[in-house]
Design a protein around this motif. Structure first.
Motif, short mmCIF file in Angstrom:
data_model
loop_
_atom_site.label_atom_id
_atom_site.label_comp_id
_atom_site.label_asym_id
_atom_site.label_seq_id
_atom_site.Cartn_x
_atom_site.Cartn_y
_atom_site.Cartn_z
N SER A 63 0.87 -1.18 0.00
CA SER A 63 0.00 0.00 0.00
C SER A 63 0.90 1.22 0.00
O SER A 63 2.10 1.12 0.30
CB SER A 63 -0.91 0.02 1.23
N THR A 64 0.32 2.37 -0.33
CA THR A 64 1.11 3.59 -0.29
C THR A 64 1.73 3.80 1.08
O THR A 64 2.92 4.10 1.21
CB THR A 64 0.24 4.79 -0.67
N PHE A 77 -3.95 2.25 -2.98
CA PHE A 77 -3.26 3.46 -3.46
C PHE A 77 -4.30 4.55 -3.72
O PHE A 77 -4.70 4.78 -4.87
CB PHE A 77 -2.47 3.14 -4.74
N LEU A 83 6.03 3.66 1.31
CA LEU A 83 6.85 4.87 1.28
C LEU A 83 8.05 4.82 2.23
O LEU A 83 9.17 5.17 1.83
CB LEU A 83 5.98 6.11 1.52
N GLU A 120 1.66 7.90 -7.27
CA GLU A 120 2.27 8.53 -6.11
C GLU A 120 3.49 7.75 -5.64
O GLU A 120 4.51 8.33 -5.24
CB GLU A 120 1.25 8.63 -4.97
N VAL A 121 3.40 6.43 -5.70
CA VAL A 121 4.51 5.57 -5.28
C VAL A 121 5.62 5.57 -6.33
O VAL A 121 6.80 5.74 -6.00
CB VAL A 121 4.01 4.15 -5.02
N TRP A 135 -0.62 -5.46 -5.74
CA TRP A 135 -0.85 -4.04 -6.02
C TRP A 135 -2.14 -3.78 -6.78
O TRP A 135 -2.61 -2.65 -6.85
CB TRP A 135 0.34 -3.44 -6.78
#
Length: 694
Positions: free
Chosen positions: A325-326, A371, A330, A377-378, A350
């Motif tokens: 997940s985001t 996401f 991160l 974003e990733v 994903w």
């Protein structure tokens, strides 16, 4: 170039590089492969012994053997006995022999060509030049005898057989056996064409080409030190067979067969089929020398120029385990960049909103639940930190509950007797179908364009079995057709995206064959989660995969000791680094140890692709307490040594000036002794990397 008609039985020797090929030609029989030896072992003054091993074995539907071979042996086929020489063409790199079966009109062209000075590749191409259809049920890649050239009846005592066993999370386990161990004994049969009518057969079933055995092995004469190392270059089912022939033995290699794999290929007039390619390295030496020869062939076959070895961080192994997940990714991405990773791969999961994604794969669009701001974003963060974003795909399957099922016609899936083939909740796509290739092309192109993907991990987690009967003369014909089409698709993807890196994976090493590795950049060596067990896999993988393609997991963890974190990191230092583990939870001191190991790997980036592997303690056993993998180039050797138990010191039969590269602070020691290097590793498990000059 020379073309030689043959009027009577004659033996001819032809040199291809440092390999001598001896063939026997006669008007009343097929061409026979009398011998295949290193030039160092060849004695031109020694008269050839009569052989009964043909250059190629061939069988058609409706007929079988002409001698007592029974159904267990791929020898003495009726079609083989009818083959007669048409033409022999030879030059310095290639030898081509054309034979014809006058009864069916089938023409077989067998080509032996030099790929490096110490290796030759052999394959046969069959064309139906007759008036009616012919169904081929067996076509050999190689039939090799002549092991008893210098030893006569002693062959059963002197020869050893080397095979490589495979299993999920237990790959690359070599076995060294006598002929008696595999069931072949000297039964005192004096006639050179008779036998005990048995054989030792092994290979792969279904679509996992390396699910039970690796398509590589060797026959070795321990007394004369002659060794024949071989491999088959195919990404599907194959067969290897050893059988007795009088007081000699014969090795037969092939791709799929009717008997083992439900394969037959119907050839209408004008149609052709090519065998799987075999490669042989006849050397004077030991198994390490044979592996070194095949390593040279594999590198020459790829001819990729300069090879870079970027550290690949991946969120799967001993980390998120298919639940990305985001939020979770991160901080791991940040740490991966901090330790020097150059690629970051988002692994399985994903594309699905929850963990039950197994039967829903196939749409290949990111989950908004995982996401919320999109996968971009990733992937943008990965690029901002100077890394290449990578993504997991399983392109050959579609889940039985996938929303994408309606995108393809029924004929695009593997089918048997009119029904789609489901295996563990997945349907299998047939890459012979243009709709399949077009759809997957669109998936790859979209992900590259939208997310800047520069790396795909291509996984394959089911063995689909015998194959498909859609537009095929047999289940096995459908399977090999798909497999060859899939390789062609991979090559087309690379042509369309020249900078794209492709990782081959099939539940780890279940399809780690030379054919796949010829069109991909690296191979995931295993799914093994235990670092102590994985050490054996890491040490053995370069026996079948060149070191610069062997991607070994290293997964440091916050709850591991410093010695165990060093132990897991050192496993990938001499190959390719697959960096897993909870990097985001490591302490600064633990991260520093990870960086120290990766700096050693970085210092070897130009050394690894030029070096050949060797094993100072022998090829590793599953339960060995000490393991050692070395790479050698010129006067330099780098050796990784692993202690999994036993006393704290081991003797390596090596000479040279040795220094410790890593770790330098855990009490490891090395000293020169009269009969080798004494290496002390205080901790168990523990490991050390040595640098040797001389």
């Amino acid at each position: 170039m020379a073309t030689a008609p043959v009027a009577e039985a004659v033996s001819l020797d032809h040199r291809l590089g440092d390999v001598v090929v001896r063939l026997e030609f006669a008007d009343d029989g097929p061409v026979r492969l009398v011998g295949l030896v290193s030039a160092d072992a060849f004695d031109a003054s020694r008269p050839p012994r009569p052989r009964v091993t043909p250059l190629v074995e061939l069988s058609f539907a409706g007929e079988s053997h002409v001698r007592h071979s029974h159904g267990t042996r791929h020898r003495n086929y009726a079609a083989t006995s009818r083959l007669r020489l048409v033409e022999r063409v030879a030059d310095a790199r290639r030898l081509s022999v054309t034979q014809r079966d006058p009864e069916t009109g089938l023409v077989v062209v067998t080509t032996i060509e030099s790929t490096t000075p110490t290796t030759v590749a052999i394959a046969s191409h069959v064309t139906n030049e007759g008036a009616g259809p012919v169904a081929v049920e067996y076509l050999s890649s190689l039939v090799l005898g002549g092991f008893a050239e210098a030893v006569e009846a002693d062959v059963f005592r002197r020869l050893r057989v080397h095979t490589c066993l495979m299993a999920w999370t237990a790959e690359y386990r070599w076995r060294d056996e006598s002929l008696a161990d595999v069931g072949l004994v000297d039964a005192g049969i004096p006639h050179p064409t008779s036998s005990t009518r048995t054989s030792y057969s092994f290979g792969a079933l279904g679509s996992w080409s390396t699910g039970t055995h690796f398509p590589q092995g060797a026959v070795q004469d321990r007394e004369s030190r002659q060794l024949w190392m071989w491999q088959l270059e195919h990404n599907g089912p194959w067969n290897a067979e050893l059988d007795d022939v009088g007081r000699d033995v014969a090795l037969s290699l092939s791709g799929p067969t009717f008997r083992q794999h439900h394969w037959s290929q119907q050839l209408l007039p004008g149609e052709s089929f090519s065998s799987v390619r075999a490669v042989v390295a006849p050397v004077v030496g030991d198994v390490d020398d044979g592996i070194a020869a095949l390593t040279g062939h594999r590198r020459a076959a790829r001819a990729a120029g300069a090879v870079e070895l970027p550290v690949i961080a991946n969120d799967y192994m001993n980390c998120l385990m298919g639940d990305p997940s985001t939020e979770a990714l991160l901080p791991i991405i940040e740490r991966a960049a901090a330790v020097g990773a150059r690629i970051f791969v988002v692994d399985a999961g994903w594309y699905a909103d929850d963990a039950g994604w197994w039967s829903t794969v196939g749409e290949w669009r990111e989950s908004r639940a995982r996401f919320p701001n999109g996968l971009v974003e990733v992937t943008r963060r990965i690029r901002d930190l100077g890394m290449i974003p990578g993504l997991w795909l399983e392109p050959e399957v579609m889940g039985v509950d996938s929303s994408a099922l309606g995108d393809l016609p029924d004929e695009a899936f593997f089918r048997r007797a009119g029904r789609p083939v489901a295996e563990q909740g997945r349907y299998h796509l047939d890459f012979r179908h243009p709709a399949v290739r077009s759809r997957l092309d669109a998936v790859v192109d979209r992900l590259v364009a939208e997310h800047g993907i520069g790396y795909f991990k291509l996984d394959y987690n089911v063995n689909i079995g015998e194959g498909t009967d859609v537009d095929a003369s047999s289940l096995g014909a459908g399977l090999i057709g798909h497999e060859r089409a899939y390789l062609a698709w991979l090559e087309a993807v690379r042509e369309r995206h020249p900078g794209l890196l492709l990782e081959n994976c099939a539940s780890g090493g279940m399809r780690a064959d030379p054919a796949q590795l010829g069109v991909t950049d690296l191979q995931s060596t295993s799914d093994q989660e235990d670092p102590v067990l994985n050490a054996m896999i890491a040490c053995a993988a370069p026996s079948v995969i060149v070191p610069e393609q062997a991607a070994v997991w290293s997964y440091p963890q916050p709850h591991y000791s410093d010695d165990l974190n060093d132990f897991t990191m050192i496993q990938s230092v001499l190959t390719r680094v697959h960096l897993g583990g909870r990097l985001d939870l490591l302490s600064p001191a633990q991260l520093a140890r990870v960086k120290a190991a990766l700096s050693v790997h970085a210092s070897l980036e130009s050394f690894i692709p030029a070096a050949v592997p060797f094993w100072p303690l022998g090829l590793p056993g599953w339960q060995d307490e000490w393991l050692a993998l070395g790479l050698r180039s010129g006067q330099r050797s780098v050796v990784a040594v692993f202690r999994r138990g036993g006393t704290a010191t081991v003797l390596l039969p090596l000479e040279g000036r040795a220094t410790i590269l890593h770790p330098i602070d855990r009490g490891a020691r090395v000293s020169e002794e009269p009969n080798g290097l004494a290496v002390t590793v205080p901790a168990t498990p523990g490991a050390v990397v040595l640098d040797l000059i001389g």
